[in-house]
Design a protein around this motif. Structure first.
Motif, PDB file in Angstrom:
ATOM      1  N   TYR A  33       0.842  -1.199   0.000  1.00 34.22           N
ATOM      2  CA  TYR A  33       0.000   0.000   0.000  1.00 34.22           C
ATOM      3  C   TYR A  33       0.880   1.252   0.000  1.00 34.22           C
ATOM      4  O   TYR A  33       1.960   1.262   0.576  1.00 34.22           O
ATOM      5  CB  TYR A  33      -0.872   0.047   1.266  1.00 34.22           C
ATOM      6  CG  TYR A  33      -1.579  -1.232   1.628  1.00 34.22           C
ATOM      7  CD1 TYR A  33      -0.903  -2.275   2.267  1.00 34.22           C
ATOM      8  CD2 TYR A  33      -2.939  -1.407   1.354  1.00 34.22           C
ATOM      9  CE1 TYR A  33      -1.549  -3.450   2.609  1.00 34.22           C
ATOM     10  CE2 TYR A  33      -3.593  -2.574   1.704  1.00 34.22           C
ATOM     11  CZ  TYR A  33      -2.891  -3.590   2.332  1.00 34.22           C
ATOM     12  OH  TYR A  33      -3.534  -4.753   2.673  1.00 34.22           O
ATOM     13  N   TYR A  35       0.402   5.322   1.185  1.00 34.26           N
ATOM     14  CA  TYR A  35      -0.420   6.334   1.836  1.00 34.26           C
ATOM     15  C   TYR A  35       0.286   7.688   1.766  1.00 34.26           C
ATOM     16  O   TYR A  35       1.507   7.772   1.722  1.00 34.26           O
ATOM     17  CB  TYR A  35      -0.632   6.012   3.322  1.00 34.26           C
ATOM     18  CG  TYR A  35      -1.429   4.769   3.607  1.00 34.26           C
ATOM     19  CD1 TYR A  35      -0.807   3.532   3.779  1.00 34.26           C
ATOM     20  CD2 TYR A  35      -2.823   4.831   3.743  1.00 34.26           C
ATOM     21  CE1 TYR A  35      -1.549   2.401   4.064  1.00 34.26           C
ATOM     22  CE2 TYR A  35      -3.563   3.697   4.036  1.00 34.26           C
ATOM     23  CZ  TYR A  35      -2.912   2.498   4.192  1.00 34.26           C
ATOM     24  OH  TYR A  35      -3.643   1.372   4.482  1.00 34.26           O
ATOM     25  N   LEU A  43      -3.968   9.147   7.485  1.00 38.00           N
ATOM     26  CA  LEU A  43      -3.372   8.572   6.289  1.00 38.00           C
ATOM     27  C   LEU A  43      -4.442   8.408   5.210  1.00 38.00           C
ATOM     28  O   LEU A  43      -5.544   7.934   5.487  1.00 38.00           O
ATOM     29  CB  LEU A  43      -2.769   7.194   6.599  1.00 38.00           C
ATOM     30  CG  LEU A  43      -1.403   7.168   7.271  1.00 38.00           C
ATOM     31  CD1 LEU A  43      -1.437   7.769   8.654  1.00 38.00           C
ATOM     32  CD2 LEU A  43      -0.885   5.744   7.329  1.00 38.00           C
ATOM     33  N   LEU A  45      -5.165   6.704   1.393  1.00 39.57           N
ATOM     34  CA  LEU A  45      -4.654   5.658   0.520  1.00 39.57           C
ATOM     35  C   LEU A  45      -4.535   6.153  -0.917  1.00 39.57           C
ATOM     36  O   LEU A  45      -5.488   6.658  -1.495  1.00 39.57           O
ATOM     37  CB  LEU A  45      -5.589   4.443   0.575  1.00 39.57           C
ATOM     38  CG  LEU A  45      -5.148   3.213  -0.202  1.00 39.57           C
ATOM     39  CD1 LEU A  45      -3.878   2.622   0.395  1.00 39.57           C
ATOM     40  CD2 LEU A  45      -6.269   2.179  -0.203  1.00 39.57           C
ATOM     41  N   ARG A  97      -5.619  -9.636   2.337  1.00 39.84           N
ATOM     42  CA  ARG A  97      -6.714  -8.703   2.592  1.00 39.84           C
ATOM     43  C   ARG A  97      -7.260  -8.819   4.004  1.00 39.84           C
ATOM     44  O   ARG A  97      -7.745  -7.848   4.563  1.00 39.84           O
ATOM     45  CB  ARG A  97      -7.839  -8.911   1.587  1.00 39.84           C
ATOM     46  CG  ARG A  97      -8.504 -10.271   1.638  1.00 39.84           C
ATOM     47  CD  ARG A  97      -9.617 -10.380   0.621  1.00 39.84           C
ATOM     48  NE  ARG A  97     -10.749  -9.564   0.977  1.00 39.84           N
ATOM     49  CZ  ARG A  97     -11.830  -9.437   0.226  1.00 39.84           C
ATOM     50  NH1 ARG A  97     -11.898 -10.052  -0.936  1.00 39.84           N
ATOM     51  NH2 ARG A  97     -12.830  -8.675   0.596  1.00 39.84           N
ATOM     52  N   ASN A  98      -7.230  -9.994   4.587  1.00 39.23           N
ATOM     53  CA  ASN A  98      -7.807 -10.142   5.908  1.00 39.23           C
ATOM     54  C   ASN A  98      -6.772 -10.274   7.009  1.00 39.23           C
ATOM     55  O   ASN A  98      -7.106 -10.615   8.136  1.00 39.23           O
ATOM     56  CB  ASN A  98      -8.744 -11.362   5.937  1.00 39.23           C
ATOM     57  CG  ASN A  98     -10.049 -11.059   5.237  1.00 39.23           C
ATOM     58  OD1 ASN A  98     -10.573  -9.963   5.389  1.00 39.23           O
ATOM     59  ND2 ASN A  98     -10.556 -12.002   4.482  1.00 39.23           N
ATOM     60  N   GLN A 102      -1.078  -4.147   9.194  1.00 45.32           N
ATOM     61  CA  GLN A 102      -0.252  -3.609   8.132  1.00 45.32           C
ATOM     62  C   GLN A 102       1.041  -3.106   8.764  1.00 45.32           C
ATOM     63  O   GLN A 102       1.021  -2.401   9.763  1.00 45.32           O
ATOM     64  CB  GLN A 102      -0.964  -2.458   7.405  1.00 45.32           C
ATOM     65  CG  GLN A 102      -2.109  -2.917   6.520  1.00 45.32           C
ATOM     66  CD  GLN A 102      -2.714  -1.796   5.694  1.00 45.32           C
ATOM     67  OE1 GLN A 102      -2.145  -0.720   5.559  1.00 45.32           O
ATOM     68  NE2 GLN A 102      -3.881  -2.051   5.128  1.00 45.32           N
TER      69      GLN A 102
ATOM     70  N   ARG B  91     -11.666  -1.184   8.854  1.00 47.76           N
ATOM     71  CA  ARG B  91     -11.678  -1.989   7.634  1.00 47.76           C
ATOM     72  C   ARG B  91     -13.102  -2.476   7.416  1.00 47.76           C
ATOM     73  O   ARG B  91     -13.778  -2.842   8.378  1.00 47.76           O
ATOM     74  CB  ARG B  91     -10.727  -3.177   7.787  1.00 47.76           C
ATOM     75  CG  ARG B  91     -10.653  -4.108   6.593  1.00 47.76           C
ATOM     76  CD  ARG B  91      -9.620  -5.197   6.825  1.00 47.76           C
ATOM     77  NE  ARG B  91     -10.006  -6.092   7.894  1.00 47.76           N
ATOM     78  CZ  ARG B  91      -9.173  -6.961   8.478  1.00 47.76           C
ATOM     79  NH1 ARG B  91      -7.913  -7.011   8.104  1.00 47.76           N
ATOM     80  NH2 ARG B  91      -9.600  -7.759   9.425  1.00 47.76           N
ATOM     81  N   PHE B  93     -15.827  -4.910   4.699  1.00 46.64           N
ATOM     82  CA  PHE B  93     -15.847  -6.013   3.736  1.00 46.64           C
ATOM     83  C   PHE B  93     -15.817  -5.522   2.303  1.00 46.64           C
ATOM     84  O   PHE B  93     -15.269  -6.164   1.424  1.00 46.64           O
ATOM     85  CB  PHE B  93     -17.100  -6.868   3.944  1.00 46.64           C
ATOM     86  CG  PHE B  93     -17.047  -7.747   5.149  1.00 46.64           C
ATOM     87  CD1 PHE B  93     -17.827  -7.469   6.255  1.00 46.64           C
ATOM     88  CD2 PHE B  93     -16.215  -8.850   5.185  1.00 46.64           C
ATOM     89  CE1 PHE B  93     -17.779  -8.283   7.379  1.00 46.64           C
ATOM     90  CE2 PHE B  93     -16.166  -9.675   6.303  1.00 46.64           C
ATOM     91  CZ  PHE B  93     -16.946  -9.381   7.409  1.00 46.64           C
ATOM     92  N   GLY B  97      -9.795  -4.819   1.903  1.00 46.38           N
ATOM     93  CA  GLY B  97      -8.918  -5.024   3.055  1.00 46.38           C
ATOM     94  C   GLY B  97      -8.238  -3.727   3.399  1.00 46.38           C
ATOM     95  O   GLY B  97      -7.399  -3.636   4.278  1.00 46.38           O
ATOM     96  N   LYS B  98      -8.619  -2.702   2.645  1.00 47.57           N
ATOM     97  CA  LYS B  98      -8.040  -1.388   2.855  1.00 47.57           C
ATOM     98  C   LYS B  98      -8.489  -0.824   4.191  1.00 47.57           C
ATOM     99  O   LYS B  98      -9.585  -1.098   4.664  1.00 47.57           O
ATOM    100  CB  LYS B  98      -8.481  -0.441   1.729  1.00 47.57           C
ATOM    101  CG  LYS B  98      -8.052  -0.869   0.342  1.00 47.57           C
ATOM    102  CD  LYS B  98      -8.534   0.111  -0.699  1.00 47.57           C
ATOM    103  CE  LYS B  98     -10.034   0.087  -0.808  1.00 47.57           C
ATOM    104  NZ  LYS B  98     -10.521   1.054  -1.821  1.00 47.57           N
ATOM    105  N   LEU B  99      -7.641  -0.027   4.766  1.00 44.36           N
ATOM    106  CA  LEU B  99      -7.966   0.654   6.015  1.00 44.36           C
ATOM    107  C   LEU B  99      -8.313   2.110   5.747  1.00 44.36           C
ATOM    108  O   LEU B  99      -7.669   2.769   4.934  1.00 44.36           O
ATOM    109  CB  LEU B  99      -6.774   0.600   6.976  1.00 44.36           C
ATOM    110  CG  LEU B  99      -6.313  -0.777   7.444  1.00 44.36           C
ATOM    111  CD1 LEU B  99      -5.148  -0.640   8.417  1.00 44.36           C
ATOM    112  CD2 LEU B  99      -7.460  -1.528   8.096  1.00 44.36           C
ATOM    113  N   GLN B 100      -9.332   2.588   6.452  1.00 47.10           N
ATOM    114  CA  GLN B 100      -9.667   4.014   6.425  1.00 47.10           C
ATOM    115  C   GLN B 100      -9.250   4.588   7.771  1.00 47.10           C
ATOM    116  O   GLN B 100      -9.710   4.124   8.807  1.00 47.10           O
ATOM    117  CB  GLN B 100     -11.181   4.192   6.220  1.00 47.10           C
ATOM    118  CG  GLN B 100     -11.601   5.611   5.931  1.00 47.10           C
ATOM    119  CD  GLN B 100     -11.362   6.002   4.477  1.00 47.10           C
ATOM    120  OE1 GLN B 100     -11.241   5.148   3.610  1.00 47.10           O
ATOM    121  NE2 GLN B 100     -11.303   7.288   4.222  1.00 47.10           N
TER     122      GLN B 100
END
Lengths: 113, 111
Positions: A33, A35, A43, A45, A97-98, A102, B91, B93, B97-100
């Motif tokens: 990723y 950021y 942050l 993306l 993804r799960n 990170q 995160r 679904f 899998g991205k985080l905000q």
């Protein structure tokens, strides 16, 4: 030691020039990723990649480009089309993804003069 | 997308307790993360909650209520080195899998 490296720590460029920020990881992570962080903000993306030779735009992709030719590397190019490129750029990676966590690199502070 | 709110700054005394709240709105919740970030450095992972309740890890604990869209990070026995920004991230679904991330809460620990 496993981890994520970003270089350089500080980078200065003249307005109108493209610049590429490096990000390398030896954690064998599939996902990577990019950021951007501005003062007083969280942050945001820019781009992310789930697997080699594939990447997706994040929330603020305009003016940026990436490539993912190798699992370990995810370079970010800040183009002259990016209106406000001066910022702190952070690269991160995760197993997938799960995955719960990170891992972040040390960041590159880009200043465009 | 998500809407994530947390206070901008909190000040506390060394040895005290501080609670940092985070509220969020998301359509398909799939986990909440807390990160610590010292000035000019990378964020480091503190905790992860996906089910309701309290997760304790040494001096740090994190709580989640999914029905209320609410989490808090509790820092006990504050030390000077705890002065940092604390980032709440969600995160869901739908976003793979991205985080905000929230804007972060700057915690200042005074002697």
């Amino acid at each position: 030691d496993g981890g994520i490296t970003q270089s350089p720590k500080y980078l200065f460029r003249k307005e109108g020039q493209n610049v590429t920020l490096s990000c390398e990881q030896n954690l064998n992570h599939d996902a990577m990723y990019w950021y951007r962080q501005d003062p007083g903000q969280g942050l945001r993306l820019i781009y992310y990649s789930q697997i080699v030779n594939d990447f997706q735009k994040g929330d603020i992709a305009e003016g940026y480009s990436v490539s993912r030719e190798k699992k370990e590397s995810f370079p970010l190019t800040v183009t002259s089309a990016q209106k406000n490129p001066t910022a702190f750029y952070l690269c991160a990676s995760s197993m997938g993804r799960n995955n719960n966590e990170q891992f972040f690199g040390p960041g590159t502070r880009l200043t465009v003069l | 997308g998500q809407n994530i709110d947390q206070p901008t700054e909190m000040t506390a005394t060394e040895g005290a307790i501080v609670q940092i709240n985070c509220t969020y709105q998301t359509s398909g919740f799939n986990g909440l993360f807390w990160y610590q970030q010292h000035a000019g450095e990378a964020p480091t992972f503190l905790s992860y909650n996906v089910l309701d309740g309290l997760e304790e890890k040494g001096r740090f604990s994190s709580f989640l209520s999914r029905s209320k869209g609410y989490s808090y990070l509790l820092l006990k026995e504050l030390q000077m080195k705890d002065s940092a920004s604390y980032l709440c991230a969600v995160r869901d679904f739908e976003s793979w899998g991205k985080l905000q991330f929230g804007a972060g809460t700057q915690v200042v620990v005074t002697p």
